[in-house]
Design an enzyme around this catalytic site. Structure first.
Site, mmCIF file in Angstrom:
data_model
loop_
_atom_site.group_PDB
_atom_site.id
_atom_site.type_symbol
_atom_site.label_atom_id
_atom_site.label_comp_id
_atom_site.label_asym_id
_atom_site.label_seq_id
_atom_site.Cartn_x
_atom_site.Cartn_y
_atom_site.Cartn_z
ATOM 1 C CG PHE A 81 30.969 -11.160 -92.023
ATOM 2 C CD1 PHE A 81 30.734 -9.683 -91.799
ATOM 3 C CD2 PHE A 81 31.319 -12.026 -91.012
ATOM 4 C CE1 PHE A 81 30.897 -9.192 -90.356
ATOM 5 C CE2 PHE A 81 31.433 -11.619 -89.628
ATOM 6 C CZ PHE A 81 31.109 -10.166 -89.332
ATOM 7 C CG ASN A 116 22.270 -19.197 -95.314
ATOM 8 O OD1 ASN A 116 22.376 -18.893 -94.110
ATOM 9 N ND2 ASN A 116 21.866 -18.602 -96.286
ATOM 10 C CG ASP A 137 27.685 -8.821 -104.184
ATOM 11 O OD1 ASP A 137 27.605 -8.138 -102.912
ATOM 12 O OD2 ASP A 137 28.319 -9.813 -104.254
ATOM 13 C CB ILE A 138 23.216 -6.237 -100.521
ATOM 14 C CG1 ILE A 138 22.200 -7.139 -100.950
ATOM 15 C CG2 ILE A 138 22.685 -4.956 -99.980
ATOM 16 C CD1 ILE A 138 21.435 -7.910 -99.733
ATOM 17 C CE LYS A 151 2.763 -28.688 -100.884
ATOM 18 N NZ LYS A 151 1.659 -29.741 -100.262
ATOM 19 C CE LYS A 161 34.131 -14.111 -101.099
ATOM 20 N NZ LYS A 161 33.638 -15.022 -100.246
ATOM 21 C CG ASP A 214 26.200 -16.559 -103.358
ATOM 22 O OD1 ASP A 214 26.254 -15.176 -103.049
ATOM 23 O OD2 ASP A 214 26.956 -17.383 -103.046
HETATM 24 N N1 CTP Z 1 26.715 -10.575 -99.910
HETATM 25 C C1 CTP Z 1 25.582 -9.690 -99.983
HETATM 26 N N2 CTP Z 1 24.638 -10.051 -101.133
HETATM 27 C C2 CTP Z 1 25.046 -11.274 -101.767
HETATM 28 C C3 CTP Z 1 25.941 -12.004 -101.340
HETATM 29 C C4 CTP Z 1 26.753 -11.695 -100.408
HETATM 30 O O1 CTP Z 1 25.464 -8.548 -99.546
HETATM 31 N N3 CTP Z 1 24.140 -11.268 -102.716
HETATM 32 C C5 CTP Z 1 27.568 -10.108 -98.659
HETATM 33 C C6 CTP Z 1 27.621 -10.791 -97.491
HETATM 34 O O2 CTP Z 1 26.699 -10.162 -96.734
HETATM 35 C C7 CTP Z 1 29.119 -10.895 -96.952
HETATM 36 C C8 CTP Z 1 29.805 -10.832 -98.507
HETATM 37 O O3 CTP Z 1 28.748 -10.595 -99.232
HETATM 38 O O4 CTP Z 1 29.309 -9.774 -96.400
HETATM 39 C C9 CTP Z 1 30.439 -12.123 -98.915
HETATM 40 O O5 CTP Z 1 29.511 -13.028 -99.105
HETATM 41 P P1 CTP Z 1 29.976 -14.514 -99.817
HETATM 42 O O6 CTP Z 1 28.713 -15.219 -100.145
HETATM 43 O O7 CTP Z 1 30.796 -15.258 -98.838
HETATM 44 O O8 CTP Z 1 30.697 -14.178 -101.069
HETATM 45 P P2 CTP Z 1 30.323 -14.425 -102.462
HETATM 46 O O9 CTP Z 1 31.029 -13.150 -103.461
HETATM 47 O O10 CTP Z 1 29.204 -15.028 -102.759
HETATM 48 O O11 CTP Z 1 31.856 -15.339 -102.929
HETATM 49 P P3 CTP Z 1 31.709 -16.974 -102.791
HETATM 50 O O12 CTP Z 1 30.425 -17.486 -102.758
HETATM 51 O O13 CTP Z 1 32.603 -17.290 -104.098
HETATM 52 O O14 CTP Z 1 32.201 -17.313 -101.654
#
Ligand code: CTP
Length: 399
Positions: free
Chosen positions: A323, A208, A304-305, A286, A337, A276
């Site tokens: 964030f 990203n 989700d950490i 490859k 969130k 995600d």
């Molecule tokens: N985060 C994380 N681990 C993941 C995804 C996200 O620790 N696998 C943390 C990011 O570092 C950030 C927060 O979660 O602090 C928000 O991430 P975001 O991608 O915006 O939220 P999502 O829960 O994925 O929601 P959405 O994609 O629906 O916006």
């Protein structure tokens, strides 16, 4: 921040002594005056001439050198610095320090000093793990000696385990932590930053646009308030800050493992743009182009950490900050969130392309706490980081 400080650097006699040359060079780049002291054994590994040339100082070597005593007696020398650093701290030096022996210049200085002492041990893994050495380390820690390392890894002698000297940036980070007197002194803060790369095959990946600028600025701002910072970063565009413990990772899974290994901490700031999803059908070789056929990628959800750490039942950090990168309804999405993930605060920002925030140098954030939403004006990412670091310091010093 280290500019103008004086460090008395005691170099012990081990194979890692050669790394003290790099330490001297980097400290001088930061404006530190380094007064070097070599033990007899250290002279077998580094020459007084190279140490002196890099430090641009006289090298102190012998307790009974009458010229040195006339110039600067050992008591005076031991107190001339803001900090005494022992690197590498050998098993022998640690033993002398723990038992109060003073039979050469280095051990005498260590007995006579009234300034803080930081030891960076380095030795064979069996020596480090030996009960005698561990007793000495426990005694020294109880006496108020600061330690950095040793690290686990392959040793010069071919064995693997704890005993390697910490890397120079980690030693400098520890020096900064001992010498800094900010409100976050003594606090350990974890920061995640940058994007993650999720491999498709050995040469391709999904990523990203995160540059790592905001997370890096936050790590710097926390460091400047005296925190010991563990910085877990994906492959970012901006270099990691100096004086923090940098743990580089690539994937979300590696980031999760690194975060868990860095715990416990007082606060954790999750600024990373973690993917995600990862490619479940990752290919070990490859993927070849086949005429008329399109590859099909299947995805799996990444852990989700932030949610994992927020919902820890034991050892949860006092403050967990997430964030939220949103493109519409920023406040309502971010508020939801915060609840869903279980973190204490959410720093929300609008990452619609028209804002230029993702990958840019400015940010306009809304801080969501249990008290509601606080909208901050648009400002540089460094300034957002400074203000956030102060809010974190206020919170940690109140609880
Ligand atoms: N985060 C994380 N681990 C993941 C995804 C996200 O620790 N696998 C943390 C990011 O570092 C950030 C927060 O979660 O602090 C928000 O991430 P975001 O991608 O915006 O939220 P999502 O829960 O994925 O929601 P959405 O994609 O629906 O916006």
């Amino acid at each position: 921040m280290l500019n103008g400080k004086t460090i008395l650097l005691i170099i012990g006699g081990g194979i890692a002594a050669f790394k003290s040359l790099d330490l001297i060079r980097r400290l001088r780049e930061e404006g530190v005056r380094v007064i070097p002291v070599l033990t007899k054994a250290a002279e077998e590994f580094v020459t007084p001439l190279s140490v002196s040339a890099l430090a641009a100082e006289k090298v102190y070597r012998d307790l009974f050198d009458l010229t040195d005593e006339a110039e600067m007696g050992h008591i005076e020398l031991s107190r001339a610095a803001d900090l005494v650093v022992v690197s590498p701290a050998t098993a022998d030096l640690l033993g002398k320090m723990a038992n109060g022996l003073a039979n050469d210049l280095a051990s005498t200085l260590l007995m006579a000093t009234d300034t803080p002492v930081l030891a960076a041990p380095a030795m064979n893994v069996r020596m480090w793990e030996h009960p005698a050495c561990q007793r000495n380390v426990a005694q020294l820690a109880a006496d108020g000696i600061h330690f950095v390392g040793p690290e686990k890894g392959m040793m010069a002698c071919g064995e693997f385990g704890p005993g390697r000297l910490s890397e120079t940036p980690d030693i400098i980070g520890a020096i900064r932590a001992v010498l800094t007197d900010g409100p976050l002194k003594g606090k350990h803060i974890l920061v995640t930053s940058g994007p993650t790369h999720e491999p498709i095959d050995p040469v391709r990946y999904i990523a990203n646009r995160s540059s790592g600028a905001q997370g890096t600025a936050i790590a710097k701002a926390l460091r400047d308030l005296g925190a010991t910072v563990s910085f877990v970063t994906g492959p970012a565009d901006v270099p990691p800050p100096r004086g923090v413990k940098v743990i580089p990772v690539e994937t979300a899974k590696e980031m999760k493992d690194a975060v868990e290994a860095a715990l416990p901490c007082d606060a954790a700031v999750f600024a990373a743009a973690v993917a995600d999803w990862r490619v479940a059908s990752e290919s070990g070789s490859k993927i070849k182009k086949v005429k008329g056929e399109l590859p099909v990628l299947t995805f799996a959800e990444n852990p989700d950490i932030l949610a994992g750490v927020s919902q820890m039942e034991q050892g949860r950090p006092t403050l967990v900050v997430g964030f939220a990168a949103e493109t519409d309804d920023v406040i309502s999405h971010a508020t939801a969130k915060r609840k869903r993930k279980g973190c204490d605060w959410i720093v929300a920002n609008d990452v619609s392309p028209s804002t230029g925030i993702m990958g840019g140098s400015e940010n306009a954030v809304v801080l969501i706490t249990e008290r509601g939403a606080d909208e901050w004006p648009r400002m540089g990412k460094e300034e957002v980081a400074r203000q956030l670091a102060h809010r974190i310091a206020d919170h940690l010093t109140q609880v």
